[in-house]
Design a protein around this motif. Structure first.
Motif, PDB file in Angstrom:
ATOM      1  N   LYS A 105       0.818  -1.218   0.000  1.00 17.25           N
ATOM      2  CA  LYS A 105       0.000   0.000   0.000  1.00 17.25           C
ATOM      3  C   LYS A 105       0.848   1.263   0.000  1.00 17.25           C
ATOM      4  CE  LYS A 105      -4.347  -1.405   2.105  1.00 17.25           C
ATOM      5  NZ  LYS A 105      -5.206  -1.301   3.300  1.00 17.25           N
ATOM      6  N   GLU A 106       1.966   1.222   0.723  1.00 12.84           N
ATOM      7  CA  GLU A 106       2.788   2.423   0.863  1.00 12.84           C
ATOM      8  C   GLU A 106       4.038   2.376  -0.020  1.00 12.84           C
ATOM      9  OE1 GLU A 106       3.118   3.894   4.844  1.00 12.84           O
ATOM     10  OE2 GLU A 106       1.187   2.999   5.392  1.00 12.84           O
ATOM     11  N   ASN A 107       4.095   1.382  -0.873  1.00 14.49           N
ATOM     12  CA  ASN A 107       5.129   1.274  -1.901  1.00 14.49           C
ATOM     13  C   ASN A 107       6.562   1.354  -1.358  1.00 14.49           C
ATOM     14  OD1 ASN A 107       5.750   0.792  -4.583  1.00 14.49           O
ATOM     15  ND2 ASN A 107       5.943   2.966  -5.050  1.00 14.49           N
ATOM     16  N   TYR A 108       6.884   0.475  -0.440  1.00 14.41           N
ATOM     17  CA  TYR A 108       8.244   0.405   0.085  1.00 14.41           C
ATOM     18  C   TYR A 108       9.161  -0.226  -0.948  1.00 14.41           C
ATOM     19  CZ  TYR A 108       6.944   2.124   4.602  1.00 14.41           C
ATOM     20  OH  TYR A 108       6.509   2.944   5.617  1.00 14.41           O
ATOM     21  N   ASP A 109      10.417   0.195  -0.922  1.00 21.23           N
ATOM     22  CA  ASP A 109      11.417  -0.314  -1.860  1.00 21.23           C
ATOM     23  C   ASP A 109      12.140  -1.549  -1.344  1.00 21.23           C
ATOM     24  OD1 ASP A 109      11.183   1.893  -3.787  1.00 21.23           O
ATOM     25  OD2 ASP A 109      11.988   3.096  -2.143  1.00 21.23           O
ATOM     26  N   LEU A 110      12.149  -1.731  -0.015  1.00 26.36           N
ATOM     27  CA  LEU A 110      12.878  -2.829   0.610  1.00 26.36           C
ATOM     28  C   LEU A 110      12.275  -3.107   1.977  1.00 26.36           C
ATOM     29  CD1 LEU A 110      15.459  -4.709   0.621  1.00 26.36           C
ATOM     30  CD2 LEU A 110      16.650  -2.795   1.733  1.00 26.36           C
ATOM     31  N   ILE A 111      12.264  -4.383   2.351  1.00 23.19           N
ATOM     32  CA  ILE A 111      11.897  -4.798   3.702  1.00 23.19           C
ATOM     33  C   ILE A 111      13.138  -5.442   4.301  1.00 23.19           C
ATOM     34  CG2 ILE A 111      10.436  -6.293   5.129  1.00 23.19           C
ATOM     35  CD1 ILE A 111       8.379  -6.242   2.788  1.00 23.19           C
ATOM     36  N   VAL A 112      13.528  -5.009   5.490  1.00 27.38           N
ATOM     37  CA  VAL A 112      14.669  -5.599   6.190  1.00 27.38           C
ATOM     38  C   VAL A 112      14.145  -6.157   7.500  1.00 27.38           C
ATOM     39  CG1 VAL A 112      16.938  -5.210   7.214  1.00 27.38           C
ATOM     40  CG2 VAL A 112      16.262  -3.930   5.160  1.00 27.38           C
ATOM     41  N   MET A 113      14.326  -7.466   7.692  1.00 32.11           N
ATOM     42  CA  MET A 113      13.819  -8.085   8.907  1.00 32.11           C
ATOM     43  C   MET A 113      14.703  -9.238   9.353  1.00 32.11           C
ATOM     44  SD  MET A 113      10.414  -9.906   7.272  1.00 32.11           S
ATOM     45  CE  MET A 113       9.781 -10.412   8.853  1.00 32.11           C
ATOM     46  N   GLY A 114      14.579  -9.594  10.608  1.00 33.27           N
ATOM     47  CA  GLY A 114      15.364 -10.680  11.173  1.00 33.27           C
ATOM     48  C   GLY A 114      14.719 -12.030  10.946  1.00 33.27           C
ATOM     49  N   ARG A 115      15.568 -13.038  11.020  1.00 29.38           N
ATOM     50  CA  ARG A 115      15.117 -14.425  10.921  1.00 29.38           C
ATOM     51  C   ARG A 115      15.447 -15.099  12.234  1.00 29.38           C
ATOM     52  NH1 ARG A 115      17.718 -19.138  10.153  1.00 29.38           N
ATOM     53  NH2 ARG A 115      19.638 -18.099   9.567  1.00 29.38           N
ATOM     54  N   ARG A 116      14.453 -15.699  12.809  1.00 32.07           N
ATOM     55  CA  ARG A 116      14.671 -16.448  14.044  1.00 32.07           C
ATOM     56  C   ARG A 116      15.380 -17.752  13.724  1.00 32.07           C
ATOM     57  NH1 ARG A 116      11.044 -15.293  18.492  1.00 32.07           N
ATOM     58  NH2 ARG A 116      11.090 -13.042  18.607  1.00 32.07           N
ATOM     59  N   GLY A 117      16.077 -18.271  14.677  1.00 31.11           N
ATOM     60  CA  GLY A 117      16.846 -19.494  14.475  1.00 31.11           C
ATOM     61  C   GLY A 117      16.060 -20.760  14.740  1.00 31.11           C
ATOM     62  N   PHE A 118      14.892 -20.897  14.129  1.00 36.09           N
ATOM     63  CA  PHE A 118      14.110 -22.121  14.300  1.00 36.09           C
ATOM     64  C   PHE A 118      14.750 -23.268  13.532  1.00 36.09           C
ATOM     65  CE2 PHE A 118      10.333 -19.117  14.620  1.00 36.09           C
ATOM     66  CZ  PHE A 118      10.246 -19.221  15.986  1.00 36.09           C
ATOM     67  N   SER A 119      14.588 -24.476  14.053  1.00 40.78           N
ATOM     68  CA  SER A 119      15.035 -25.649  13.314  1.00 40.78           C
ATOM     69  C   SER A 119      14.127 -25.841  12.106  1.00 40.78           C
ATOM     70  CB  SER A 119      14.948 -26.889  14.215  1.00 40.78           C
ATOM     71  OG  SER A 119      13.586 -27.226  14.428  1.00 40.78           O
ATOM     72  N   LYS A 120      14.561 -26.642  11.146  1.00 40.90           N
ATOM     73  CA  LYS A 120      13.751 -26.885   9.952  1.00 40.90           C
ATOM     74  C   LYS A 120      12.411 -27.511  10.315  1.00 40.90           C
ATOM     75  CE  LYS A 120      17.551 -27.224   6.740  1.00 40.90           C
ATOM     76  NZ  LYS A 120      18.300 -28.043   5.819  1.00 40.90           N
ATOM     77  N   ILE A 121      12.402 -28.381  11.297  1.00 37.84           N
ATOM     78  CA  ILE A 121      11.161 -29.043  11.709  1.00 37.84           C
ATOM     79  C   ILE A 121      10.202 -28.017  12.314  1.00 37.84           C
ATOM     80  CG2 ILE A 121      10.158 -30.695  13.333  1.00 37.84           C
ATOM     81  CD1 ILE A 121      12.698 -32.383  12.893  1.00 37.84           C
ATOM     82  N   THR A 122      10.706 -27.166  13.188  1.00 38.32           N
ATOM     83  CA  THR A 122       9.857 -26.137  13.806  1.00 38.32           C
ATOM     84  C   THR A 122       9.300 -25.204  12.741  1.00 38.32           C
ATOM     85  OG1 THR A 122      11.169 -26.242  15.816  1.00 38.32           O
ATOM     86  CG2 THR A 122       9.774 -24.303  15.534  1.00 38.32           C
ATOM     87  N   ARG A 123      10.151 -24.780  11.786  1.00 39.08           N
ATOM     88  CA  ARG A 123       9.683 -23.898  10.709  1.00 39.08           C
ATOM     89  C   ARG A 123       8.589 -24.574   9.903  1.00 39.08           C
ATOM     90  NH1 ARG A 123      15.065 -22.206   9.959  1.00 39.08           N
ATOM     91  NH2 ARG A 123      15.347 -23.797   8.379  1.00 39.08           N
ATOM     92  N   PHE A 124       8.722 -25.890   9.662  1.00 41.91           N
ATOM     93  CA  PHE A 124       7.725 -26.614   8.878  1.00 41.91           C
ATOM     94  C   PHE A 124       6.369 -26.573   9.566  1.00 41.91           C
ATOM     95  CE2 PHE A 124       5.378 -30.508   7.934  1.00 41.91           C
ATOM     96  CZ  PHE A 124       5.243 -30.384   6.571  1.00 41.91           C
ATOM     97  N   PHE A 125       6.349 -26.806  10.870  1.00 43.89           N
ATOM     98  CA  PHE A 125       5.073 -26.867  11.584  1.00 43.89           C
ATOM     99  C   PHE A 125       4.530 -25.494  11.956  1.00 43.89           C
ATOM    100  CE2 PHE A 125       6.575 -31.226  12.404  1.00 43.89           C
ATOM    101  CZ  PHE A 125       5.481 -31.903  11.900  1.00 43.89           C
TER     102      PHE A 125
END
Length: 149
Positions: A105-125
């Motif tokens: 809606k506000e036409n941002y050029d970039l989003i910068v955000m952190g990634r939590r250190g979840f395991s692959k299994i946790t991310r899947f669920f």
């Protein structure tokens, strides 16, 4: 790169992402928007009357927004924002949906955000806000990993 959206949740990972976003903004003279998204409150919960009673969701949402804005101001006091234009936004809703919607809606050029250190299994669920934003955003998304000490 005029506008950068920086969703934060107060975690060390989002703090690291905010630091990186500030670096990018200084390099390109970009405006930053720091965003906190608070999940929608349940229908039942706290209130002035007995436990488990229904309360005004809008009133509670406004209270949450005010609390989160103060938290964000405290968070940003630790950052080196000298010479940068920035603002603070607090939204109530599903985090990934609100981030994507606002960026479009506000036409941002970039989003910068952190990634939590979840395991692959946790991310899947559980899924991941950063993964959902990455797959649904209209603009580039820079995902910053956890800071290694």
């Amino acid at each position: 790169m005029d506008k950068i959206l920086v969703p934060v949740d107060g975690s060390p990972t989002s703090e690291h992402a905010a630091e990186k976003a500030i670096e990018v903004a200084k390099k390109y003279n970009s405006k930053l928007t720091f965003l906190i998204v608070t999940k929608k409150p349940d229908v039942f919960g706290r209130g002035n009357s007995s436990a488990g009673t229904v309360f005004g969701s809008e009133e509670y949402s406004n209270e949450l927004k005010e609390e989160q804005e103060e938290t964000m101001k405290d968070f940003l006091e630790e950052m080196n924002l000298e010479g940068l234009e920035y603002d603070i936004r607090v939204l109530v809703g599903e985090p990934y949906e609100e981030i994507i919607e606002m960026s479009e809606k506000e036409n941002y050029d970039l989003i910068v955000m952190g990634r939590r250190g979840f395991s692959k299994i946790t991310r899947f669920f559980l899924g991941s806000v950063s993964q959902r934003v990455l797959s649904g955003a209209h603009c580039p998304v820079l995902i910053i990993p956890e800071k290694k000490e």
